[in-house]
Design a protein around this motif. Structure first.
Motif, PDB file in Angstrom:
ATOM      1  N   ALA A   1       0.824  -1.216   0.000  1.00 47.83           N
ATOM      2  CA  ALA A   1       0.000   0.000   0.000  1.00 47.83           C
ATOM      3  C   ALA A   1       0.856   1.264   0.000  1.00 47.83           C
ATOM      4  O   ALA A   1       0.337   2.374  -0.157  1.00 47.83           O
ATOM      5  CB  ALA A   1      -0.920  -0.009   1.226  1.00 47.83           C
ATOM      6  N   ASP A   2       2.158   1.123   0.168  1.00 53.56           N
ATOM      7  CA  ASP A   2       3.058   2.291   0.247  1.00 53.56           C
ATOM      8  C   ASP A   2       3.588   2.766  -1.103  1.00 53.56           C
ATOM      9  O   ASP A   2       4.656   3.374  -1.164  1.00 53.56           O
ATOM     10  CB  ASP A   2       4.276   1.941   1.129  1.00 53.56           C
ATOM     11  N   ARG A   3       2.849   2.517  -2.189  1.00 51.96           N
ATOM     12  CA  ARG A   3       3.367   2.919  -3.504  1.00 51.96           C
ATOM     13  C   ARG A   3       3.602   4.420  -3.583  1.00 51.96           C
ATOM     14  O   ARG A   3       4.507   4.873  -4.287  1.00 51.96           O
ATOM     15  CB  ARG A   3       2.443   2.447  -4.618  1.00 51.96           C
TER      16      ARG A   3
ATOM     17  N   GLU B   1      -4.265 -10.644  -1.811  1.00 47.59           N
ATOM     18  CA  GLU B   1      -5.550 -10.193  -1.289  1.00 47.59           C
ATOM     19  C   GLU B   1      -6.683 -10.909  -2.002  1.00 47.59           C
ATOM     20  O   GLU B   1      -6.680 -11.041  -3.219  1.00 47.59           O
ATOM     21  CB  GLU B   1      -5.689  -8.686  -1.493  1.00 47.59           C
TER      22      GLU B   1
ATOM     23  N   ASP C   1      -6.210 -10.403   3.470  1.00 53.55           N
ATOM     24  CA  ASP C   1      -4.825 -10.591   3.066  1.00 53.55           C
ATOM     25  C   ASP C   1      -4.434 -12.031   3.450  1.00 53.55           C
ATOM     26  O   ASP C   1      -4.359 -12.353   4.635  1.00 53.55           O
ATOM     27  CB  ASP C   1      -3.959  -9.564   3.810  1.00 53.55           C
TER      28      ASP C   1
END
Ligand code: GLN
Length: 296
Positions: A42-44, A84, A89
């Motif tokens: 999620a840290d893109r 996911e 997850d």
């Protein structure tokens, strides 16, 4: 290993470019780099603002190794260790098939059937060939009162599924069984994403990193579907549904098998690509004993 990097410092942007040169998709390269840095997928946004940040040598080496493995066809999910599915997850590795988004069609259909009038909140549900536990856990998460049993022939797969259940605190019964062999009692709903790829299917080489026993089912890919359809009526409540995932070109054959076995309301559902991907039906009415007015 011949894949050691020369001792120069790479920036994030340079490392991503190097991975693209190996043939990786942009998104895959980004997700692998985040993984190598110990950051969540999620840290893109972090990557977008850190083009010029130098990569620590260890992360650069790890990223390079992961990129080579991805370029050689290993599924991204195995490399990052998770996938996911239906908002969960799930931990996955080479012991189980990677859950596919198409299978969410089966989960959604199952939830619709469970919402039908007359089905108790605590309905008994059976997931045959659970693999990572994806279908069973998605159902249990969405309808926590369900009594879910998840079966697999592979003890390795069951270990993965049980770990996922534990991680998400979703109590599901796990059972090692070759399809219905060790299954007892009647279920309101039976779901399965069994192996359905033909033994000589030309797509198999692309799936070579996944367990072949979770993928192939005989000459026409229908061996396991046939077995499940044959045996399911004896394990379904009256009016209970059997819902099956199958190959992109198997809907007609599976519907015919269901009809031949006497299933009612036989129908198919399309996946996200509009391909009929799941078919199912209701348990056939019991054959009435000739002298009885009351059975059924
Ligand atoms: N959907 C998978 C594929 O074709 C196959 C999964 C299965 O056999 N159940 O890539």
């Amino acid at each position: 290993m011949t894949d050691a990097l020369p001792v120069t410092t790479l920036t994030c942007a340079q490392a991503l470019t190097a991975a693209r040169t190996l043939g990786l998709e942009r998104l895959d390269a980004q997700l692998l780099l985040l993984h190598a840095l110990g950051k969540p997928g999620a840290d893109r946004a972090w990557l977008l603002t850190h083009d010029t940040t130098p990569l620590p040598g260890e992360a650069a080496q790890y990223f390079h190794t992961l990129s080579l493995r991805r370029a050689a066809g290993e599924p991204l999910a195995y490399l990052v260790g998770s996938k996911e599915f239906f908002g969960l997850d799930l931990q996955v590795d080479g012991r189980v098939l990677v859950p596919r988004p198409d299978t969410e069609t089966l989960v959604e259909w199952a939830l619709q059937q469970l919402a039908e009038a007359g089905i108790p909140a605590s309905a008994r549900v059976l997931d045959l060939g659970t693999g990572s536990g994806a279908i069973a856990l998605a159902l249990k998460k969405t309808r926590p009162a369900l009594d879910v049993t998840a079966v697999d022939a592979s003890s390795d797969a069951l270990a993965v599924a049980a770990a996922n259940a534990q991680q998400h605190q979703l109590p599901v019964h796990f059972l090692q069984s070759n399809w219905f062999k060790n299954v007892n009692g009647l279920f309101h709903l039976i779901v399965s994403n069994p192996p359905y790829v033909a033994d000589a299917d030309p797509h198999l080489p692309a799936l070579r990193h996944e367990p072949v026993e979770a993928l192939t089912a005989g000459k026409d890919g229908l061996d396991d579907l046939r077995r499940i359809i044959e045996q399911a009526p004896a394990h379904l409540q009256p009016q209970g549904w059997l819902l099956l995932e199958h190959g992109y070109d198997q809907a007609r054959a599976v519907c015919e098998l269901l009809q031949q076995r006497g299933f009612a309301d036989v129908q198919s559902r399309a996946d996200l690509a509009g391909i009929p991907r799941c078919s199912g039906g209701r348990r056939p009415a019991p054959v009435l004993p000739t002298n009885s007015q009351t059975a059924g």
